[in-house]
Design a protein around this motif. Structure first.
Motif, PDB file in Angstrom:
ATOM      1  N   THR A  43       0.838  -1.195   0.000  1.00  0.00           N
ATOM      2  CA  THR A  43       0.000   0.000   0.000  1.00  0.00           C
ATOM      3  C   THR A  43       0.871   1.243   0.000  1.00  0.00           C
ATOM      4  O   THR A  43       1.771   1.371   0.832  1.00  0.00           O
ATOM      5  CB  THR A  43      -0.924   0.032   1.232  1.00  0.00           C
ATOM      6  OG1 THR A  43      -1.807  -1.070   1.187  1.00  0.00           O
ATOM      7  CG2 THR A  43      -1.749   1.314   1.262  1.00  0.00           C
ATOM      8  N   LEU A  44       0.579   2.136  -0.942  1.00  0.00           N
ATOM      9  CA  LEU A  44       1.187   3.464  -0.945  1.00  0.00           C
ATOM     10  C   LEU A  44       0.116   4.450  -0.504  1.00  0.00           C
ATOM     11  O   LEU A  44      -0.932   4.572  -1.144  1.00  0.00           O
ATOM     12  CB  LEU A  44       1.695   3.836  -2.340  1.00  0.00           C
ATOM     13  CG  LEU A  44       2.198   5.284  -2.499  1.00  0.00           C
ATOM     14  CD1 LEU A  44       3.470   5.506  -1.683  1.00  0.00           C
ATOM     15  CD2 LEU A  44       2.434   5.623  -3.961  1.00  0.00           C
ATOM     16  N   GLY A  45       0.358   5.142   0.609  1.00  0.00           N
ATOM     17  CA  GLY A  45      -0.555   6.176   1.073  1.00  0.00           C
ATOM     18  C   GLY A  45      -0.226   7.506   0.417  1.00  0.00           C
ATOM     19  O   GLY A  45       0.945   7.865   0.296  1.00  0.00           O
ATOM     20  N   SER A 222      -0.683   1.871   5.501  1.00  0.00           N
ATOM     21  CA  SER A 222       0.276   1.997   4.392  1.00  0.00           C
ATOM     22  C   SER A 222       1.678   1.549   4.777  1.00  0.00           C
ATOM     23  O   SER A 222       2.118   1.750   5.909  1.00  0.00           O
ATOM     24  CB  SER A 222       0.325   3.455   3.910  1.00  0.00           C
ATOM     25  OG  SER A 222      -0.956   3.922   3.579  1.00  0.00           O
ATOM     26  N   GLN A 223       2.381   0.967   3.798  1.00  0.00           N
ATOM     27  CA  GLN A 223       3.795   0.648   3.991  1.00  0.00           C
ATOM     28  C   GLN A 223       4.698   1.834   3.602  1.00  0.00           C
ATOM     29  O   GLN A 223       5.725   2.060   4.215  1.00  0.00           O
ATOM     30  CB  GLN A 223       4.192  -0.575   3.169  1.00  0.00           C
ATOM     31  CG  GLN A 223       3.688  -1.901   3.729  1.00  0.00           C
ATOM     32  CD  GLN A 223       2.253  -2.179   3.349  1.00  0.00           C
ATOM     33  OE1 GLN A 223       1.846  -1.951   2.209  1.00  0.00           O
ATOM     34  NE2 GLN A 223       1.477  -2.676   4.291  1.00  0.00           N
ATOM     35  N   ARG A 224       4.283   2.563   2.550  1.00  0.00           N
ATOM     36  CA  ARG A 224       4.994   3.778   2.144  1.00  0.00           C
ATOM     37  C   ARG A 224       3.991   4.921   2.051  1.00  0.00           C
ATOM     38  O   ARG A 224       2.799   4.682   1.791  1.00  0.00           O
ATOM     39  CB  ARG A 224       5.707   3.598   0.789  1.00  0.00           C
ATOM     40  CG  ARG A 224       6.952   2.746   0.880  1.00  0.00           C
ATOM     41  CD  ARG A 224       7.663   2.613  -0.463  1.00  0.00           C
ATOM     42  NE  ARG A 224       8.087   3.877  -1.042  1.00  0.00           N
ATOM     43  CZ  ARG A 224       9.165   4.568  -0.646  1.00  0.00           C
ATOM     44  NH1 ARG A 224       9.900   4.115   0.345  1.00  0.00           N
ATOM     45  NH2 ARG A 224       9.486   5.690  -1.243  1.00  0.00           N
ATOM     46  N   ILE A 236       8.452  11.619   0.314  1.00  0.00           N
ATOM     47  CA  ILE A 236       8.006  10.232   0.205  1.00  0.00           C
ATOM     48  C   ILE A 236       9.001   9.349   0.938  1.00  0.00           C
ATOM     49  O   ILE A 236      10.218   9.555   0.846  1.00  0.00           O
ATOM     50  CB  ILE A 236       7.856   9.799  -1.274  1.00  0.00           C
ATOM     51  CG1 ILE A 236       7.301   8.379  -1.357  1.00  0.00           C
ATOM     52  CG2 ILE A 236       9.165   9.937  -2.046  1.00  0.00           C
ATOM     53  CD1 ILE A 236       6.877   7.959  -2.762  1.00  0.00           C
ATOM     54  N   ALA A 237       8.467   8.401   1.698  1.00  0.00           N
ATOM     55  CA  ALA A 237       9.334   7.527   2.488  1.00  0.00           C
ATOM     56  C   ALA A 237       8.526   6.338   2.969  1.00  0.00           C
ATOM     57  O   ALA A 237       7.296   6.295   2.822  1.00  0.00           O
ATOM     58  CB  ALA A 237       9.918   8.288   3.688  1.00  0.00           C
ATOM     59  N   ASP A 238       9.211   5.358   3.561  1.00  0.00           N
ATOM     60  CA  ASP A 238       8.481   4.290   4.218  1.00  0.00           C
ATOM     61  C   ASP A 238       7.782   4.868   5.446  1.00  0.00           C
ATOM     62  O   ASP A 238       8.136   5.934   5.946  1.00  0.00           O
ATOM     63  CB  ASP A 238       9.419   3.143   4.600  1.00  0.00           C
ATOM     64  CG  ASP A 238      10.437   3.555   5.652  1.00  0.00           C
ATOM     65  OD1 ASP A 238      10.105   3.515   6.853  1.00  0.00           O
ATOM     66  OD2 ASP A 238      11.557   3.940   5.274  1.00  0.00           O
ATOM     67  N   ARG A 239       6.780   4.170   5.908  1.00  0.00           N
ATOM     68  CA  ARG A 239       5.908   4.691   6.973  1.00  0.00           C
ATOM     69  C   ARG A 239       6.692   5.117   8.217  1.00  0.00           C
ATOM     70  O   ARG A 239       6.519   6.243   8.717  1.00  0.00           O
ATOM     71  CB  ARG A 239       4.894   3.611   7.342  1.00  0.00           C
ATOM     72  CG  ARG A 239       4.024   3.938   8.541  1.00  0.00           C
ATOM     73  CD  ARG A 239       3.045   2.818   8.789  1.00  0.00           C
ATOM     74  NE  ARG A 239       3.727   1.535   8.968  1.00  0.00           N
ATOM     75  CZ  ARG A 239       3.115   0.352   8.909  1.00  0.00           C
ATOM     76  NH1 ARG A 239       1.831   0.293   8.625  1.00  0.00           N
ATOM     77  NH2 ARG A 239       3.780  -0.754   9.090  1.00  0.00           N
ATOM     78  N   THR A 240       7.572   4.274   8.711  1.00  0.00           N
ATOM     79  CA  THR A 240       8.295   4.588   9.943  1.00  0.00           C
ATOM     80  C   THR A 240       9.171   5.816   9.775  1.00  0.00           C
ATOM     81  O   THR A 240       9.186   6.717  10.614  1.00  0.00           O
ATOM     82  CB  THR A 240       9.151   3.384  10.379  1.00  0.00           C
ATOM     83  OG1 THR A 240       8.298   2.261  10.583  1.00  0.00           O
ATOM     84  CG2 THR A 240       9.912   3.687  11.649  1.00  0.00           C
ATOM     85  N   GLY A 314      17.108   7.603   5.049  1.00  0.00           N
ATOM     86  CA  GLY A 314      17.330   6.311   4.430  1.00  0.00           C
ATOM     87  C   GLY A 314      17.290   6.412   2.919  1.00  0.00           C
ATOM     88  O   GLY A 314      16.938   7.445   2.347  1.00  0.00           O
ATOM     89  N   GLU A 315      17.608   5.303   2.253  1.00  0.00           N
ATOM     90  CA  GLU A 315      17.726   5.290   0.797  1.00  0.00           C
ATOM     91  C   GLU A 315      16.429   5.681   0.104  1.00  0.00           C
ATOM     92  O   GLU A 315      16.431   6.393  -0.886  1.00  0.00           O
ATOM     93  CB  GLU A 315      18.163   3.889   0.334  1.00  0.00           C
ATOM     94  CG  GLU A 315      18.479   3.800  -1.147  1.00  0.00           C
ATOM     95  CD  GLU A 315      19.702   4.623  -1.539  1.00  0.00           C
ATOM     96  OE1 GLU A 315      19.725   5.149  -2.669  1.00  0.00           O
ATOM     97  OE2 GLU A 315      20.622   4.757  -0.700  1.00  0.00           O
ATOM     98  N   GLY A 316      15.298   5.234   0.622  1.00  0.00           N
ATOM     99  CA  GLY A 316      14.029   5.506  -0.045  1.00  0.00           C
ATOM    100  C   GLY A 316      13.287   6.723   0.480  1.00  0.00           C
ATOM    101  O   GLY A 316      12.138   6.946   0.110  1.00  0.00           O
TER     102      GLY A 316
END
Length: 333
Positions: A43-45, A222-224, A236-240, A314-316
C-alpha cells in the motif's frame, strides 16, 4: 515487483473565459509532474490537504483520466495514452473505491446487481455461478449474503462502503485505488473498513493506492507514504521514516495536527500554517509551499527544490526542500 509506475505525470485542466466567444484563459495545474511507484501487494498512502491533486492522481493511475504529459506504466506496459480497446484487458486489474458511499452506488439497482455488474460486463465466471460469487463477496466484506435483493438506501454508510468494496473485488483486481474511502464515515466505522481492507490485502495480495487526508488512518494501513502539495510530491518515504523523521516543513505541519503522533516520546508542537492554499491556476514560482512556509528564503521563490535523498535519511526517503528540518536527535534539532 513494481506493479504501477507514474513518471513525470501531469494533468492540466483548461479554464475557459469570455462571454460571446469562449476561449482558454488558463490552466488548472491539478497534477504537475509526480513520480510514484507501487509494489505488488503493498500500500502506498497519498496524503495532503483538500485540493492538492490527490484524487486526480488516483484517477490518472486508474486511467479514468488521460494525462496531459508523463507516463503510466502498469505491469511493464505503458498505458499512458492507450485507447479503450487497449485498456479493456487491463480494466479488471485496476479497480476504484470511491469516497462517497451514497453517491457511488446506483439507487435503482439492488446490491446483487451492483456487485454482479462488473462480472457481467467483463464476462467473468460462468453466468450460472455469478450469483453464488456475489453472495461470497458480500460475506467476505462482512455483509449478510441474504441481502442481495435490497437497495442501497436500506444500508448504513459503512455498509454501503462495504458494498463498494465488494464491487471492486468482483473482478479479482491486482490494484485498488481507494479515494478517501473512509472520510465520509464515523470514526468507529472507519476503523472497521480500514481493518477490512488490511485483511483483504493480506489474504488476496492486492496492492492499494490509498488516498486520504487523515494521517492516523494512513499510518495504520500503508507501507509507504507520499505527501502531496499543490500538484507536487514534496516528501516520500516508508511509513516509519516519514512519521518519525519527517524533513519537509509541510510534512511537519501535517503531522503536528495528529495528536497521537510523537517524536522521541513527546507530542509534536502544533504548527498552524498561515494563509490559504494558493490557486492551482497560478501556482507560486519555485517551491510551491514557500508562501506558507516559516523557513522560506529568496532562493525558494526562484528555484524549485528537487525531490532527493537528504543526509540522515534512508535510501528511499526523498524530500523536496531547500531548507529541510533537521532529523530528530541531530545537533541542529
Amino acid at each position: 515487483m513494481t506493479l504501477l509506475e507514474l513518471s513525470g505525470l501531469r494533468k492540466h485542466f483548461p479554464v475557459k473565459g469570455g462571454f460571446l466567444v469562449r476561449r482558454q484563459v488558463g490552466q488548472v495545474h491539478a497534477v504537475d509532474g509526480i513520480d510514484l511507484s507501487i509494489q505488488a501487494g503493498q500500500t502506498l498512502g497519498l496524503v495532503g490537504e483538500s485540493g492538492c491533486g490527490k484524487s486526480t492522481a488516483g484517477r490518472l493511475a486508474a486511467r479514468l483520466l488521460e494525462p496531459t504529459d508523463g507516463r503510466v506504466v502498469y505491469d511493464g506496459r505503458d498505458i499512458s495514452h492507450a485507447g479503450r480497446r487497449a485498456l479493456k484487458p487491463i480494466r479488471p486489474d485496476i479497480q476504484m473505491i470511491f469516497q462517497d458511499p451514497y453517491a457511488s452506488l446506483n439507487p435503482r439497482h439492488t446490491v446483487g446487481s451492483i456487485v454482479r455488474g462488473p462480472m457481467d460486463i467483463n464476462d467473468l465466471h460462468s453466468p450460472g455461478t455469478r450469483d453464488a460469487k456475489v453472495r461470497e463477496l458480500l460475506e467476505t466484506v462482512g455483509l449478510n449474503p441474504e441481502h442481495v435483493n435490497r437497495f442501497p438506501h436500506e444500508f448504513s454508510g459503512g455498509q454501503r462502503q462495504r458494498i463498494g468494496i465488494a464491487r471492486a473485488l468482483a473482478l479479482e483486481p491486482r490494484l485498488i485505488v481507494a479515494d478517501e474511502p473512509v472520510s465520509a464515515l464515523d470514526v468507529s466505522i472507519q476503523a472497521q473498513v480500514v481493518n477490512l481492507l488490511r485483511r483483504l490485502q493480506r489474504e488476496l495480495g492486492i496492492a492499494f493506492l490509498f488516498i486520504a487526508h487523515d494521517l492516523a488512518v494512513v499510518r495504520h494501513f500503508s507501507q509507504r507514504v507520499a505527501v502531496m502539495y499543490l500538484g507536487k510530491i514534496v516528501e516520500i518515504a516508508d511509513r516509519t521514516s516519514l512519521y518519525e523523521r519527517p524533513r519537509h516543513p509541510y510534512t511537519h505541519a501535517l503531522l503536528s495536527a495528529v495528536p497521537e503522533v510523537e517524536v522521541d516520546g513527546a507530542p509534536r508542537e502544533r504548527i498552524r500554517l498561515r494563509g490559504d492554499v494558493p490557486s492551482p491556476i497560478d501556482p507560486p514560482s519555485g517551491c510551491r509551499f514557500r508562501t506558507r512556509c516559516w523557513k522560506a528564503q529568496p532562493t525558494c521563490a526562484v528555484e524549485e527544490p528537487p525531490l532527493v535523498r537528504l543526509p540522515g535519511n534512508g535510501e528511499g526517503h526523498l524530500t523536496a526542500c531547500h531548507f529541510p528540518e533537521p532529523p530528530p536527535g541531530s545537533p541542529a534539532a
